[in-house]
Design an enzyme around this catalytic site. Structure first.
Site, mmCIF file in Angstrom:
data_model
loop_
_atom_site.group_PDB
_atom_site.id
_atom_site.type_symbol
_atom_site.label_atom_id
_atom_site.label_comp_id
_atom_site.label_asym_id
_atom_site.label_seq_id
_atom_site.Cartn_x
_atom_site.Cartn_y
_atom_site.Cartn_z
ATOM 1 C CB CYS A 166 31.765 52.821 42.774
ATOM 2 S SG CYS A 166 30.023 52.531 43.149
ATOM 3 C CG HIS A 306 35.532 49.984 46.614
ATOM 4 N ND1 HIS A 306 35.215 51.192 46.022
ATOM 5 C CD2 HIS A 306 34.427 49.201 46.476
ATOM 6 C CE1 HIS A 306 33.983 51.143 45.552
ATOM 7 N NE2 HIS A 306 33.478 49.951 45.819
ATOM 8 C CD GLU A 317 39.352 47.200 48.852
ATOM 9 O OE1 GLU A 317 40.068 48.126 48.432
ATOM 10 O OE2 GLU A 317 38.182 47.372 49.275
ATOM 11 C CE LYS A 338 33.706 53.968 48.724
ATOM 12 N NZ LYS A 338 35.135 53.772 48.435
ATOM 13 C CG HIS A 343 30.058 54.180 47.908
ATOM 14 N ND1 HIS A 343 30.968 54.855 47.118
ATOM 15 C CD2 HIS A 343 29.890 52.957 47.315
ATOM 16 C CE1 HIS A 343 31.325 54.088 46.109
ATOM 17 N NE2 HIS A 343 30.693 52.929 46.218
ATOM 18 C CG PHE A 404 27.145 48.163 41.189
ATOM 19 C CD1 PHE A 404 27.812 47.463 42.174
ATOM 20 C CD2 PHE A 404 25.954 48.782 41.520
ATOM 21 C CE1 PHE A 404 27.315 47.377 43.464
ATOM 22 C CE2 PHE A 404 25.438 48.708 42.809
ATOM 23 C CZ PHE A 404 26.118 48.004 43.774
#
Length: 418
Positions: A166, A306, A317, A338, A343, A404
């Site tokens: 991502c 994010h 975050e 998002k 996403h 990831f």
């Protein structure tokens, strides 16, 4: 050698809430949700039966039928958004750029998953005879999108792909930024594309328990920072930016939409999917981006987080933001777009950096939609921009992406000041 300044002269976007960058921005400012029931395939047996799909996209509007069959959707999306950005920048005009000094650095987290599924499924249903499409491999490999873009526009400079889940397109943009400021190129088309709304994409992320299963209310399923968030909503599409050396852009009379001024890379080195619980990698990457930009934390007005709407990620975050920005964290505007687009995986950084550039140029903060219940584990004194867009001065913005594998990348953009 003095580092050269890098500006943005073209934008392109193909998203679940708009098929051009202007439509995309309008969708963000109006708080539009791109989520709905899946139409790509019969999802009735899946745990998640919705996604943020593109709306009204027909590849035959952009490619002839024969050409379209040779291109996986992630390549189609890349070409459409890159073409918009190149034309927006005026680079398609003859003589606008030295082709040997123009490059393409493009990203995708997964690449041609649609093609991989169809080819392997066809083989599995056959008699064992290896009958594969001759375009099978060129439709699957991640680097092929960059190749197609360079072929279309004749750009013969740096050309490659970045892959970091991502964080992929943020890595691609920072690579492009570094190549230009270090004198390796004058212009680079950069960004990312993803096309994973299919049986393997939905099924695979379901198996990881990563996706929301709020099938009764898809449009409210992506709810970053909400107490009842239960996973992200899968999106698809692409975002493209034309990055250009400042003097080169000025010499050809290009419009300038903002300046890229720094980027950071780190790893969590913690877990293949879960973030570091204290947000260590996230805080380090934001610090790195600020140091690279030679900026103080107090100079940032907006963070596009994010913010995927996962139980662990959103907490980590916000902890990282408070760690890096201290008391200034409470003066920042923070939002997760998002909540509207879903996403886009490897393309997320590109479309979210476009959102940051437009926030900077328009002095508008896009909202975080779908907030219903405060989470006691998230500091509610942070300005998380719930509900609707807000007008405020935005001189500089930071965009976070975390992938990831523990890959983290942050990029900083600011208003262009001659």
């Amino acid at each position: 050698m003095a580092l050269r300044r890098v500006v943005v002269t073209g934008l392109g976007a193909l998203t679940p809430i708009g098929n051009t960058f202007k439509q995309y921005w309008d969708g963000l400012v109006s708080g539009q949700s791109g989520a709905g029931p899946i139409t790509r395939f019969d999802a009735s047996l899946f745990k998640t039966r919705f996604a943020c799909e593109l709306k009204g996209f027909d590849p035959l509007d952009y490619f002839d039928r024969k050409e379209a069959r040779k291109l996986d959707p992630f390549i189609q999306y890349a070409l459409v958004s890159a073409t918009e950005a190149v034309e927006h920048a005026g680079l398609h005009q003859i003589g606008a750029v030295n082709p040997d000094r123009a490059g393409v650095i493009w990203a995708s987290g997964i690449g041609g998953l649609d093609t991989l599924i169809s080819e392997i499924s066809a083989f599995a249903k056959g008699d064992g005879t290896p009958r594969f499409n001759p375009f099978f491999i060129p439709k699957v490999i991640v680097d092929i999108a960059a190749g197609h873009i360079s072929i279309k526009f004749g750009f013969r400079g740096p050309n490659f792909a970045t892959v970091s889940a991502c964080a992929s397109s943020t890595h691609s943009m920072i690579d492009a930024f570094n190549y230009i400021r270090n004198g390796k190129a004058d212009v680079i088309v950069t960004g990312g594309s993803e096309a994973a709304v299919n049986v393997a994409g939905i099924g695979g992320f379901n198996a990881m328990h990563a996706l929301s299963t709020r099938n009764d209310s898809p449009e409210t399923a992506s709810r970053p920072f909400d107490k009842d968030r239960d996973g992200f909503v899968l999106g698809e599409g692409a975002g493209a930016l034309v990055l250009e050396e400042l003097e080169h852009a000025k010499a050809r009379g290009a419009s300038i939409f903002g300046e890229i001024c720094g980027g950071g890379f780190t790893a969590d080195a913690h877990h293949i999917t879960a973030p570091h619980p204290d947000g260590l990698g996230a805080s380090n990457v934001m610090r790195n981006a600020l140091a690279d930009a030679q900026m103080q934390a107090e100079e940032i007005d907006y963070i596009n987080v994010h913010g995927t709407s996962t139980p662990l990620g959103d907490i980590a975050e916000t902890l990282a933001i408070k760690e890096v920005f201290g008391q200034h964290a409470y003066k920042l505007s923070i939002s997760s777009t998002k909540s509207m687009t879903g996403h886009l995986l490897g393309a997320a950084g590109a479309i979210e950096t476009i959102a940051c550039l437009l926030a900077v140029s328009q002095d508008i903060i896009p909202p975080t939609i779908n907030h219903f219940t405060d989470d006691p584990e998230i500091d509610q004194h942070l300005n998380l921009s719930f509900g609707k867009a807000v007008e405020r001065p935005v001189h500089a913005a930071l965009c976070n992406t975390f992938g990831f594998g523990g890959h983290n990348a942050s990029v900083i953009v600011k208003k262009y000041n001659p």
